[in-house]
Scaffold this active site. Sequence first.
Site, PDB file in Angstrom:
ATOM      1  CG  HIS A  72     -32.546   8.482   7.255  1.00 45.76           C
ATOM      2  ND1 HIS A  72     -33.505   7.685   7.839  1.00 45.76           N
ATOM      3  CD2 HIS A  72     -32.957   9.759   7.460  1.00 45.76           C
ATOM      4  CE1 HIS A  72     -34.456   8.449   8.349  1.00 45.76           C
ATOM      5  NE2 HIS A  72     -34.156   9.713   8.135  1.00 45.76           N
ATOM      6  CB  ILE A  79     -37.602   2.132  15.709  1.00 48.37           C
ATOM      7  CG1 ILE A  79     -38.248   1.184  16.694  1.00 48.37           C
ATOM      8  CG2 ILE A  79     -38.608   3.098  15.106  1.00 48.37           C
ATOM      9  CD1 ILE A  79     -38.748   1.845  17.958  1.00 48.37           C
ATOM     10  CG  ASN A  89     -35.747  13.006   5.240  1.00 55.30           C
ATOM     11  OD1 ASN A  89     -35.500  13.043   4.038  1.00 55.30           O
ATOM     12  ND2 ASN A  89     -36.092  11.888   5.860  1.00 55.30           N
ATOM     13  CG  HIS A 140     -32.122  11.948  11.781  1.00 59.37           C
ATOM     14  ND1 HIS A 140     -32.929  12.938  12.283  1.00 59.37           N
ATOM     15  CD2 HIS A 140     -32.860  11.293  10.865  1.00 59.37           C
ATOM     16  CE1 HIS A 140     -34.112  12.882  11.703  1.00 59.37           C
ATOM     17  NE2 HIS A 140     -34.099  11.895  10.834  1.00 59.37           N
ATOM     18  CD  GLU A 146     -41.821  10.442  10.195  1.00 62.04           C
ATOM     19  OE1 GLU A 146     -41.395   9.626  11.030  1.00 62.04           O
ATOM     20  OE2 GLU A 146     -42.496  10.122   9.202  1.00 62.04           O
TER      21      GLU A 146
END
Length: 116
Positions: free
Chosen positions: A101, A30, A86, A99, A94
Amino acid sequence: MSTIFKKIIDREIPADIVYETDDVLAFKDIAPRAPVHILIIPKKEIATVNDVADEDAPVMGQLFVAAKHIAQAQGIAESGYRLIMNVGDHGGQEVYHVHLHLIGGHPVGPMTVKKK
Ligand code: 5GP
């Protein structure tokens, strides 16, 4: 605990989905940090790499298979890209749903910033 990504998997909130299999979903970030910035996630809710079980090895591998296909579809397989996962607070995570990236479309710069 479920995250916003579970809502995307369940189609409760919209996302720009670019790839899907029975076990993996990928959608545009997003807040993209590069011309191509896609998040690749297992549909199984796994909070962090610390929570990956032995039986999750296939789906974790499928994240990379997805990355290969998506990079080709986005036209950045040859120019290259970076894959980042991460983990936790110091890793800058976060959203606590594992996930990958996929970031590219231009040179992505240094891998990390040295802090004093
Ligand atoms: P993290 O810092 O956990 O590795 O990365 C989380 C990523 O999820 C961030 O890059 C952030 O922009 C993205 N993100 C957070 N909420 C949403 C959302 O509702 N939809 C999409 N498509 N991306 C999100």
